[in-house]
Design a protein around this motif. Structure first.
Motif, PDB file in Angstrom:
ATOM      1  N   SER A   9       2.728  -9.479  15.351  1.00  0.00           N
ATOM      2  CA  SER A   9       2.736  -9.321  16.800  1.00  0.00           C
ATOM      3  C   SER A   9       2.151  -7.965  17.190  1.00  0.00           C
ATOM      4  O   SER A   9       1.344  -7.859  18.117  1.00  0.00           O
ATOM      5  CB  SER A   9       4.166  -9.443  17.334  1.00  0.00           C
ATOM      6  N   SER A  10       2.546  -6.931  16.473  1.00  0.00           N
ATOM      7  CA  SER A  10       2.013  -5.585  16.737  1.00  0.00           C
ATOM      8  C   SER A  10       0.502  -5.555  16.570  1.00  0.00           C
ATOM      9  O   SER A  10      -0.218  -4.963  17.378  1.00  0.00           O
ATOM     10  CB  SER A  10       2.666  -4.575  15.792  1.00  0.00           C
ATOM     11  N   ARG A  11       0.014  -6.211  15.517  1.00  0.00           N
ATOM     12  CA  ARG A  11      -1.442  -6.239  15.281  1.00  0.00           C
ATOM     13  C   ARG A  11      -2.180  -6.867  16.452  1.00  0.00           C
ATOM     14  O   ARG A  11      -3.206  -6.355  16.903  1.00  0.00           O
ATOM     15  CB  ARG A  11      -1.734  -7.019  13.991  1.00  0.00           C
ATOM     16  N   ARG A  12      -1.645  -7.953  16.965  1.00  0.00           N
ATOM     17  CA  ARG A  12      -2.318  -8.644  18.078  1.00  0.00           C
ATOM     18  C   ARG A  12      -2.284  -7.810  19.358  1.00  0.00           C
ATOM     19  O   ARG A  12      -3.281  -7.709  20.070  1.00  0.00           O
ATOM     20  CB  ARG A  12      -1.679 -10.012  18.304  1.00  0.00           C
ATOM     21  N   TRP A  13      -1.144  -7.203  19.651  1.00  0.00           N
ATOM     22  CA  TRP A  13      -1.043  -6.368  20.846  1.00  0.00           C
ATOM     23  C   TRP A  13      -1.965  -5.150  20.753  1.00  0.00           C
ATOM     24  O   TRP A  13      -2.624  -4.778  21.732  1.00  0.00           O
ATOM     25  CB  TRP A  13       0.398  -5.914  21.055  1.00  0.00           C
ATOM     26  N   MET A  14      -2.044  -4.549  19.569  1.00  0.00           N
ATOM     27  CA  MET A  14      -2.910  -3.381  19.402  1.00  0.00           C
ATOM     28  C   MET A  14      -4.367  -3.785  19.540  1.00  0.00           C
ATOM     29  O   MET A  14      -5.181  -3.051  20.147  1.00  0.00           O
ATOM     30  CB  MET A  14      -2.671  -2.724  18.045  1.00  0.00           C
ATOM     31  N   GLY A  15      -4.729  -4.927  18.995  1.00  0.00           N
ATOM     32  CA  GLY A  15      -6.103  -5.399  19.133  1.00  0.00           C
ATOM     33  C   GLY A  15      -6.493  -5.605  20.577  1.00  0.00           C
ATOM     34  O   GLY A  15      -7.593  -5.221  21.019  1.00  0.00           O
ATOM     35  N   MET A  16      -5.592  -6.190  21.364  1.00  0.00           N
ATOM     36  CA  MET A  16      -5.871  -6.389  22.788  1.00  0.00           C
ATOM     37  C   MET A  16      -5.961  -5.064  23.522  1.00  0.00           C
ATOM     38  O   MET A  16      -6.763  -4.896  24.455  1.00  0.00           O
ATOM     39  CB  MET A  16      -4.795  -7.283  23.410  1.00  0.00           C
ATOM     40  N   ALA A  17      -5.151  -4.088  23.111  1.00  0.00           N
ATOM     41  CA  ALA A  17      -5.190  -2.767  23.738  1.00  0.00           C
ATOM     42  C   ALA A  17      -6.529  -2.083  23.487  1.00  0.00           C
ATOM     43  O   ALA A  17      -7.163  -1.547  24.412  1.00  0.00           O
ATOM     44  CB  ALA A  17      -4.053  -1.901  23.203  1.00  0.00           C
ATOM     45  N   GLU A 140      -0.571   4.599  12.591  1.00  0.00           N
ATOM     46  CA  GLU A 140      -1.087   5.067  11.300  1.00  0.00           C
ATOM     47  C   GLU A 140       0.028   5.645  10.429  1.00  0.00           C
ATOM     48  O   GLU A 140      -0.021   5.537   9.196  1.00  0.00           O
ATOM     49  CB  GLU A 140      -2.169   6.122  11.517  1.00  0.00           C
ATOM     50  N   ALA A 141       1.021   6.256  11.067  1.00  0.00           N
ATOM     51  CA  ALA A 141       2.121   6.848  10.309  1.00  0.00           C
ATOM     52  C   ALA A 141       3.069   5.793   9.749  1.00  0.00           C
ATOM     53  O   ALA A 141       3.653   5.969   8.675  1.00  0.00           O
ATOM     54  CB  ALA A 141       2.900   7.828  11.188  1.00  0.00           C
ATOM     55  N   ILE A 142       3.236   4.675  10.474  1.00  0.00           N
ATOM     56  CA  ILE A 142       4.213   3.660  10.089  1.00  0.00           C
ATOM     57  C   ILE A 142       3.616   2.596   9.174  1.00  0.00           C
ATOM     58  O   ILE A 142       4.274   2.080   8.267  1.00  0.00           O
ATOM     59  CB  ILE A 142       4.809   2.992  11.340  1.00  0.00           C
ATOM     60  N   LEU A 143       2.363   2.238   9.400  1.00  0.00           N
ATOM     61  CA  LEU A 143       1.753   1.122   8.668  1.00  0.00           C
ATOM     62  C   LEU A 143       1.861   1.208   7.145  1.00  0.00           C
ATOM     63  O   LEU A 143       2.155   0.187   6.489  1.00  0.00           O
ATOM     64  CB  LEU A 143       0.281   0.977   9.071  1.00  0.00           C
ATOM     65  N   PRO A 144       1.639   2.369   6.521  1.00  0.00           N
ATOM     66  CA  PRO A 144       1.730   2.422   5.056  1.00  0.00           C
ATOM     67  C   PRO A 144       3.103   2.040   4.515  1.00  0.00           C
ATOM     68  O   PRO A 144       3.225   1.680   3.340  1.00  0.00           O
ATOM     69  CB  PRO A 144       1.400   3.888   4.735  1.00  0.00           C
ATOM     70  N   HIS A 145       4.120   2.093   5.363  1.00  0.00           N
ATOM     71  CA  HIS A 145       5.466   1.722   4.941  1.00  0.00           C
ATOM     72  C   HIS A 145       5.722   0.227   5.108  1.00  0.00           C
ATOM     73  O   HIS A 145       6.791  -0.266   4.738  1.00  0.00           O
ATOM     74  CB  HIS A 145       6.503   2.510   5.745  1.00  0.00           C
ATOM     75  N   LEU A 146       4.724  -0.481   5.664  1.00  0.00           N
ATOM     76  CA  LEU A 146       4.902  -1.903   5.948  1.00  0.00           C
ATOM     77  C   LEU A 146       3.938  -2.805   5.198  1.00  0.00           C
ATOM     78  O   LEU A 146       4.261  -3.956   4.897  1.00  0.00           O
ATOM     79  CB  LEU A 146       4.739  -2.159   7.454  1.00  0.00           C
ATOM     80  N   THR A 147       2.748  -2.300   4.918  1.00  0.00           N
ATOM     81  CA  THR A 147       1.729  -3.165   4.322  1.00  0.00           C
ATOM     82  C   THR A 147       0.720  -2.340   3.540  1.00  0.00           C
ATOM     83  O   THR A 147       0.467  -1.165   3.860  1.00  0.00           O
ATOM     84  CB  THR A 147       0.994  -3.967   5.405  1.00  0.00           C
ATOM     85  N   ASN A 148       0.139  -2.960   2.523  1.00  0.00           N
ATOM     86  CA  ASN A 148      -0.955  -2.335   1.782  1.00  0.00           C
ATOM     87  C   ASN A 148      -2.308  -2.699   2.379  1.00  0.00           C
ATOM     88  O   ASN A 148      -3.334  -2.144   1.999  1.00  0.00           O
ATOM     89  CB  ASN A 148      -0.920  -2.782   0.318  1.00  0.00           C
ATOM     90  N   ASP A 149      -2.293  -3.639   3.323  1.00  0.00           N
ATOM     91  CA  ASP A 149      -3.528  -4.130   3.929  1.00  0.00           C
ATOM     92  C   ASP A 149      -3.672  -3.562   5.340  1.00  0.00           C
ATOM     93  O   ASP A 149      -3.596  -4.283   6.333  1.00  0.00           O
ATOM     94  CB  ASP A 149      -3.515  -5.660   3.961  1.00  0.00           C
ATOM     95  N   VAL A 150      -3.868  -2.271   5.417  1.00  0.00           N
ATOM     96  CA  VAL A 150      -3.999  -1.612   6.717  1.00  0.00           C
ATOM     97  C   VAL A 150      -5.272  -2.057   7.428  1.00  0.00           C
ATOM     98  O   VAL A 150      -5.311  -2.151   8.663  1.00  0.00           O
ATOM     99  CB  VAL A 150      -3.979  -0.081   6.535  1.00  0.00           C
ATOM    100  N   TYR A 151      -6.311  -2.354   6.672  1.00  0.00           N
ATOM    101  CA  TYR A 151      -7.595  -2.749   7.264  1.00  0.00           C
ATOM    102  C   TYR A 151      -7.434  -3.962   8.171  1.00  0.00           C
ATOM    103  O   TYR A 151      -7.994  -4.019   9.271  1.00  0.00           O
ATOM    104  CB  TYR A 151      -8.614  -3.040   6.164  1.00  0.00           C
ATOM    105  N   TYR A 153      -4.902  -4.903   9.850  1.00  0.00           N
ATOM    106  CA  TYR A 153      -4.212  -4.549  11.095  1.00  0.00           C
ATOM    107  C   TYR A 153      -5.213  -4.076  12.155  1.00  0.00           C
ATOM    108  O   TYR A 153      -5.113  -4.450  13.326  1.00  0.00           O
ATOM    109  CB  TYR A 153      -3.175  -3.455  10.829  1.00  0.00           C
ATOM    110  N   TRP A 154      -6.178  -3.263  11.754  1.00  0.00           N
ATOM    111  CA  TRP A 154      -7.105  -2.681  12.726  1.00  0.00           C
ATOM    112  C   TRP A 154      -8.337  -3.559  12.986  1.00  0.00           C
ATOM    113  O   TRP A 154      -9.028  -3.360  13.983  1.00  0.00           O
ATOM    114  CB  TRP A 154      -7.566  -1.301  12.254  1.00  0.00           C
TER     115      TRP A 154
END
Length: 305
Positions: A9-17, A140-151, A153-154
């Motif tokens: 959900s965060s990924r989709r909201w950030m993409g729209m932003a 950017e600070a939180i993502l590494p604690h959630l996933t190894n696939d940061v790419y 997300y963005w």
């Protein structure tokens, strides 16, 4: 309340932003969506530990749903769940993920801007890029604690993210340059800057500094007394206390943390952290310490890692 669902959900909201930022008339949408993205990202981290961490602490119905006993609640529908707001989600995560380079005051600005759009349809277009940048930095600070696939997300807005991050770094460097020059000039005159209270956020006579644990000097020292004391401390003594060369006074100095906590009946306590040079009292945020490459001496990761 699944951590993976909140991350998506965060990924989709950030993409729209980030997409909305390309349209000046949609600045309010960018602010709102980026803030929602950050809230869901913080809650994804908390939900990964336990969904109960998302519930308002005094709401029993929400707690029952969070621990899997929603069928026993007065309102059995999950829509009755009352979750914590963005600032509270940040305060909880900040106690678990350290250090965060976005501070609580910045998160408050983001939350207020989002609420202005959501509840009253008001926003300040001139603040849209700054607020979105704050959201990107927090993500950017939180993502590494959630996933190894940061790419993922963005994607497909990684180029936009990079532009915002680079612009922020340039602005941060300029702000630091001016402050360092200001404190250097005062130090060479044997003085503290006249506006020191504004930098510290409190009268220096009443403030205190906690020196680094690894220096073996965990104690609270009034900053004015510390300033006078360290002026006479030989360099050879400072070298035994994990001293670094301060960019302002250009002396060997211990970087100590000024630590203050905020408490209220409604919020999780959170710490304000400001690093201070023990010689010239140059104040630096966690992000600024990392940006200047001083983090390693006090156990912080490199800037941008």
């Amino acid at each position: 309340m699944d951590s993976r669902d909140l991350l998506e959900s965060s990924r989709r909201w950030m993409g729209m932003a980030l997409s909305a930022l390309s349209r000046p008339e949609d600045a309010d949408i960018a602010v709102h969506h980026a803030a929602v993205a950050c809230e869901h990202l913080l809650k994804s981290y908390l939900a990964g530990l336990h969904p109960a961490l998302l519930a308002e602490g005094k709401d029993f119905t929400s707690l029952l749903h969070a621990v899997g006993h929603g069928d026993k609640a007065r309102e059995t529908s999950l829509t009755a769940f009352r979750s914590i707001a963005l600032p509270e989600a940040y305060a909880r995560v900040a106690q678990l993920v350290s250090p965060l380079t976005v501070d609580h005051a910045e998160v408050r600005v983001v939350a207020n801007a989002r609420n202005g759009v959501a509840h009253c349809g008001i926003h300040d277009p001139s603040m849209a890029r700054e607020i979105t940048t704050t959201c990107i930095r927090l993500a950017e600070a939180i993502l590494p604690h959630l996933t190894n696939d940061v790419y993922t997300y963005w994607y497909p807005h990684d180029a936009v993210r990079k532009r915002f991050v680079e612009a922020h770094a340039t602005k941060l460097g300029e702000v630091l340059r001016r402050r360092i020059e200001h404190f250097r000039d005062a130090y060479r005159r044997g003085e503290l800057p006249e506006d020191i209270e504004g930098y510290l956020g409190i009268g220096p006579k009443a403030e205190a500094v906690r020196m680094p644990e690894e220096a073996g000097v965990i104690r609270m020292i009034p900053t004015m007394n510390l300033f006078k004391l360290i002026q006479e401390t030989p360099d050879k003594d400072l070298s035994q206390l994990s001293a670094e060369t301060c960019p302002a006074c250009e002396e060997r100095a211990v970087i100590g943390w000024r630590v203050g906590s905020s408490y209220s009946n409604e919020e999780t306590p959170f710490e304000y952290r400001t690093a201070l040079c023990c010689r010239c009292l140059l104040p630096l945020s966690v992000e600024e310490v990392l940006f200047l490459g001083l983090g390693e001496a006090i156990g912080l990761p490199p800037y941008g890692s």
